[in-house]
Design a protein around this motif. Structure first.
Motif, PDB file in Angstrom:
ATOM      1  N   VAL A 107       7.095  -0.542 -20.522  1.00 19.63           N
ATOM      2  CA  VAL A 107       5.971   0.371 -20.746  1.00 19.63           C
ATOM      3  C   VAL A 107       4.699  -0.235 -20.164  1.00 19.63           C
ATOM      4  N   ALA A 108       4.515  -1.547 -20.419  1.00 22.56           N
ATOM      5  CA  ALA A 108       3.286  -2.208 -19.978  1.00 22.56           C
ATOM      6  C   ALA A 108       3.187  -2.309 -18.466  1.00 22.56           C
ATOM      7  N   THR A 109       4.331  -2.429 -17.757  1.00 17.22           N
ATOM      8  CA  THR A 109       4.275  -2.647 -16.315  1.00 17.22           C
ATOM      9  C   THR A 109       4.431  -1.357 -15.511  1.00 17.22           C
ATOM     10  N   ARG A 110       4.427  -0.229 -16.154  1.00 16.66           N
ATOM     11  CA  ARG A 110       4.535   1.040 -15.433  1.00 16.66           C
ATOM     12  C   ARG A 110       3.236   1.237 -14.635  1.00 16.66           C
ATOM     13  N   LYS A 111       3.368   1.185 -13.316  1.00 19.35           N
ATOM     14  CA  LYS A 111       2.169   1.250 -12.481  1.00 19.35           C
ATOM     15  C   LYS A 111       1.833   2.705 -12.126  1.00 19.35           C
ATOM     16  N   PRO A 112       0.540   3.035 -12.008  1.00 21.31           N
ATOM     17  CA  PRO A 112       0.180   4.371 -11.543  1.00 21.31           C
ATOM     18  C   PRO A 112       0.710   4.599 -10.125  1.00 21.31           C
ATOM     19  N   VAL A 113       1.154   5.821  -9.875  1.00 21.20           N
ATOM     20  CA  VAL A 113       1.690   6.159  -8.552  1.00 21.20           C
ATOM     21  C   VAL A 113       0.662   7.028  -7.811  1.00 21.20           C
ATOM     22  N   LEU A 114       0.255   6.566  -6.626  1.00 24.72           N
ATOM     23  CA  LEU A 114      -0.732   7.269  -5.815  1.00 24.72           C
ATOM     24  C   LEU A 114      -0.043   7.765  -4.550  1.00 24.72           C
ATOM     25  N   VAL A 115      -0.069   9.059  -4.324  1.00 24.69           N
ATOM     26  CA  VAL A 115       0.599   9.625  -3.142  1.00 24.69           C
ATOM     27  C   VAL A 115      -0.463  10.118  -2.160  1.00 24.69           C
ATOM     28  N   CYS A 116      -0.418   9.564  -0.957  1.00 18.56           N
ATOM     29  CA  CYS A 116      -1.427   9.858   0.063  1.00 18.56           C
ATOM     30  C   CYS A 116      -0.802  10.714   1.160  1.00 18.56           C
ATOM     31  N   SER A 117      -1.639  11.536   1.793  1.00 21.52           N
ATOM     32  CA  SER A 117      -1.109  12.412   2.838  1.00 21.52           C
ATOM     33  C   SER A 117      -0.824  11.637   4.127  1.00 21.52           C
ATOM     34  N   THR A 118      -1.746  10.761   4.536  1.00 19.11           N
ATOM     35  CA  THR A 118      -1.600  10.101   5.844  1.00 19.11           C
ATOM     36  C   THR A 118      -1.507   8.580   5.708  1.00 19.11           C
ATOM     37  N   THR A 119      -1.144   7.957   6.793  1.00 17.23           N
ATOM     38  CA  THR A 119      -1.006   6.498   6.799  1.00 17.23           C
ATOM     39  C   THR A 119      -2.368   5.818   6.631  1.00 17.23           C
ATOM     40  N   GLN A 120      -3.408   6.428   7.171  1.00 17.50           N
ATOM     41  CA  GLN A 120      -4.751   5.838   7.027  1.00 17.50           C
ATOM     42  C   GLN A 120      -5.195   5.840   5.566  1.00 17.50           C
ATOM     43  N   ILE A 121      -5.048   6.988   4.913  1.00 14.71           N
ATOM     44  CA  ILE A 121      -5.467   7.091   3.501  1.00 14.71           C
ATOM     45  C   ILE A 121      -4.660   6.095   2.656  1.00 14.71           C
ATOM     46  N   ALA A 122      -3.376   5.971   2.962  1.00 14.88           N
ATOM     47  CA  ALA A 122      -2.531   5.033   2.205  1.00 14.88           C
ATOM     48  C   ALA A 122      -3.016   3.599   2.412  1.00 14.88           C
ATOM     49  N   ASP A 123      -3.439   3.277   3.623  1.00 16.59           N
ATOM     50  CA  ASP A 123      -3.916   1.919   3.906  1.00 16.59           C
ATOM     51  C   ASP A 123      -5.213   1.626   3.150  1.00 16.59           C
ATOM     52  N   PHE A 124      -6.172   2.558   3.201  1.00 22.13           N
ATOM     53  CA  PHE A 124      -7.440   2.357   2.471  1.00 22.13           C
ATOM     54  C   PHE A 124      -7.148   2.175   0.979  1.00 22.13           C
ATOM     55  N   THR A 125      -6.236   2.998   0.467  1.00 23.49           N
ATOM     56  CA  THR A 125      -5.935   2.963  -0.969  1.00 23.49           C
ATOM     57  C   THR A 125      -5.308   1.619  -1.352  1.00 23.49           C
ATOM     58  N   ARG A 126      -4.367   1.159  -0.517  1.00 28.42           N
ATOM     59  CA  ARG A 126      -3.718  -0.138  -0.794  1.00 28.42           C
ATOM     60  C   ARG A 126      -4.742  -1.272  -0.826  1.00 28.42           C
ATOM     61  N   GLU A 127      -5.725  -1.197   0.066  1.00 26.86           N
ATOM     62  CA  GLU A 127      -6.747  -2.254   0.108  1.00 26.86           C
ATOM     63  C   GLU A 127      -7.527  -2.317  -1.204  1.00 26.86           C
ATOM     64  N   ILE A 128      -7.632  -1.182  -1.893  1.00 28.24           N
ATOM     65  CA  ILE A 128      -8.407  -1.135  -3.131  1.00 28.24           C
ATOM     66  C   ILE A 128      -7.559  -1.475  -4.354  1.00 28.24           C
ATOM     67  N   VAL A 129      -6.334  -0.955  -4.393  1.00 33.33           N
ATOM     68  CA  VAL A 129      -5.532  -1.119  -5.628  1.00 33.33           C
ATOM     69  C   VAL A 129      -4.604  -2.328  -5.578  1.00 33.33           C
ATOM     70  N   GLY A 130      -4.447  -2.932  -4.419  1.00 35.92           N
ATOM     71  CA  GLY A 130      -3.548  -4.085  -4.315  1.00 35.92           C
ATOM     72  C   GLY A 130      -2.150  -3.727  -4.774  1.00 35.92           C
ATOM     73  N   ASP A 131      -1.578  -4.587  -5.620  1.00 34.02           N
ATOM     74  CA  ASP A 131      -0.238  -4.314  -6.150  1.00 34.02           C
ATOM     75  C   ASP A 131      -0.291  -3.684  -7.533  1.00 34.02           C
ATOM     76  N   GLN A 132      -1.485  -3.276  -7.948  1.00 36.17           N
ATOM     77  CA  GLN A 132      -1.609  -2.729  -9.298  1.00 36.17           C
ATOM     78  C   GLN A 132      -1.159  -1.279  -9.393  1.00 36.17           C
ATOM     79  N   CYS A 133      -1.030  -0.616  -8.245  1.00 37.27           N
ATOM     80  CA  CYS A 133      -0.522   0.763  -8.225  1.00 37.27           C
ATOM     81  C   CYS A 133       0.564   0.832  -7.156  1.00 37.27           C
ATOM     82  N   VAL A 134       1.402   1.841  -7.272  1.00 40.29           N
ATOM     83  CA  VAL A 134       2.384   2.107  -6.215  1.00 40.29           C
ATOM     84  C   VAL A 134       1.732   3.123  -5.271  1.00 40.29           C
ATOM     85  N   VAL A 135       1.622   2.762  -3.991  1.00 42.28           N
ATOM     86  CA  VAL A 135       0.984   3.659  -3.020  1.00 42.28           C
ATOM     87  C   VAL A 135       2.052   4.184  -2.065  1.00 42.28           C
ATOM     88  N   LYS A 136       2.125   5.513  -1.961  1.00 37.68           N
ATOM     89  CA  LYS A 136       3.110   6.121  -1.055  1.00 37.68           C
ATOM     90  C   LYS A 136       2.397   7.020  -0.062  1.00 37.68           C
TER      91      LYS A 136
END
Lengths: 171, 318
Positions: free
Chosen positions: B26-55
């Motif tokens: 329960v504690a390690t369930r990470k928020p899932v962020l789904v991005c439309s493009t590769t650029q948006i996914a890259d910007f998002t990863r730079e901000i959330v690190g490994d704390q969220c799952v970015v797709k």
């Protein structure tokens, strides 16, 4: 009899475990209590002069909606002592007077100043001066990488009024 | 007796371990962020690190203008806590908006607050969606993403903001570096001809195509799809060839997400070389230099500067 014995052992085992984990959670961790901070005596002023026109940084963090990006930002510890969101001309000193919050001992003033983006290849400088009762006691100039913004920390030590000040920890 | 005790202790330990494992999951369930493009996914990863799952819905090299979502995409969005899109109609026929709406998921438009470049076509004004080609605009994307993820997961706001601040500084360094590199090309040779009209923000920010009010030159309009002002027209094609001849463009460039056939034909017809391949609507495959936004911009600028300043033959492009 055996069942009662097993129940007793179970209670002792689980109870002991619960007591142990509870104690682990509430046992105070030894913390280092910092020495009492004494405010530095005297009237202090901060003067900042840039070699370039300061412009709001389009690459600034804007976590709150509507917050304007700063071109010049000065912090004393965690506290912002100056935030300029307008364009500032080069060479014109900006003063924070009086400057509150300096303590006897080590002080750190962090500053960020943003040059225009088209300052390609130019090295930008910011002179920082601390005055006490009208006399300059600490002064340092910080330089950027070519075209970059200036972001650095002025570290200095303040002694009691009759003792000599030092910069970067050197007496 | 001993056996009874051992069994009892084993059962207790087993139960404790099960409880601990359940609590952990329960504690390690990470928020899932789904991005439309590769650029948006890259910007998002730079901000959330490994704390969220970015797709990312789009794979590297895919075209966002003409993309048709699949049932698998709908399944991915169904598992999202937050969806993020570029907006300004980059996602052709609003495919990301439709996916998010059908799954009843919140959707953030990362270009909110950017003043779009307005293009005119067939009497209509169209907002150019390729805003990421100015690093300054990417700072707006980053701040929008930061606000959205901080609202989603307020307990980690401090860490998100700290990462965003570092990334914004990297973007500033990138921006200064691009200006310094581009400055090596004389303004007269700073002519950028690409497959489709994706480089308007790049041209305005870094001063290419002064003859065309710092807008990009391409045979295909702002979209490769079928919207107003999109696609190739004979008039646009002729304008590009005339411009190459009139202003002596040293080279033209193909794009990784667009079929290169047309631009190769134009190069042949105008008698110039292809200066190289640019990342435009999509970033590079994992493991390539263009797999991140900063890498993509760096490689694009090096390709452009080498071809326009040195020339294609000496620069050994393509």
């Amino acid at each position: 009899m055996r069942i009662m014995l097993a129940g007793l052992i179970w209670i002792v085992f689980v109870g002991g475990l619960a007591l142990y984990t509870h104690r682990q959670g509430v046992t105070p961790v030894a913390t280092e209590t910092p020495g009492e901070l004494r405010m530095a005596e005297g009237q202090y002023e901060l003067e900042i002069t840039t070699t370039f026109t300061v412009e709001p940084d389009p690459f600034a963090l804007q976590s709150d909606e509507g917050e304007k990006p700063a071109g010049l930002l000065v912090r004393l510890g965690d506290r912002e002592v100056l935030r300029k969101t307008d364009r500032l001309e080069a060479g014109i000193p900006i003063r924070v007077a009086p400057l509150f919050g300096l303590v006897e001992g080590t002080n750190e003033i962090y500053l960020e100043a943003s040059p225009p983006l088209d300052h390609i290849g130019k090295i930008n400088g910011v002179r920082v001066q601390i005055q006490r009762d009208g006399q300059a006691i600490v002064e340092q100039t910080f330089w950027s990488l070519p075209g970059g913004k200036v972001a650095d920390t002025l570290r200095f030590s303040l002694a009691a009024v009759n003792q000599k000040e030092s910069q970067d920890g050197h007496k | 007796m001993k056996a009874f005790l051992l069994v009892g202790i084993s059962v207790l330990m087993g139960m404790s371990l099960t409880l601990v494992a359940a609590e952990d999951s329960v504690a390690t369930r990470k928020p899932v962020l789904v991005c439309s493009t590769t650029q948006i996914a890259d910007f998002t990863r730079e901000i959330v690190g490994d704390q969220c799952v970015v797709k990312s819905i789009l794979a590297p090299g895919a075209d966002p203008h003409t993309y048709m979502p699949t049932p698998q995409d709908a399944k991915i969005v169904l598992g999202a806590d937050l969806c993020l899109q570029n907006g300004l109609h980059l996602e052709g026929k609003n495919w990301m908006g439709t996916l998010a709406r059908d799954a009843n998921k919140p959707l953030v438009t990362c270009t909110k607050g950017i003043k779009p470049i307005e293009l005119e076509a067939e009497g209509e004004k169209i907002a150019d969606p390729h805003a990421w080609f100015s690093a300054r605009n990417v700072a707006v994307y980053v701040n929008n993403i930061l606000r959205a993820v901080s609202r989603l997961d307020p307990s980690e706001q401090g860490r998100y903001a700290a990462r965003a601040k570092l990334y914004l500084q990297q973007l500033r360094v990138l921006d200064v570096w691009v200006r310094e590199q581009v400055n090596r090309i004389s303004p007269q040779r700073r002519i950028l001809v690409t497959s489709h009209d994706a480089f308007n923000y790049f041209c305005q920010e870094y001063k290419f195509n002064s003859q065309y009010n710092y807008l990009s030159l391409a045979p295909v309009g702002w979209s490769t799809g079928s919207e107003v002002g999109a696609g190739m027209t004979p008039r646009r094609r002729k304008k590009v060839i005339d411009s190459i001849r009139n202003y002596g463009a040293p080279a033209v460039f193909v794009e990784t997400s667009v079929n290169p056939k047309l631009i190769r034909e134009i190069a042949k017809e105008a008698g110039i070389d292809v200066g190289g391949k640019l990342y435009s609507d999509s970033m590079g495959e994992s493991g390539t230099a263009g797999e991140t936004y900063i890498g993509m911009m760096r490689e694009n600028v090096l390709t452009i500067v080498t071809a326009l300043k040195i020339g294609v033959k000496e620069g050994k492009q393509e």
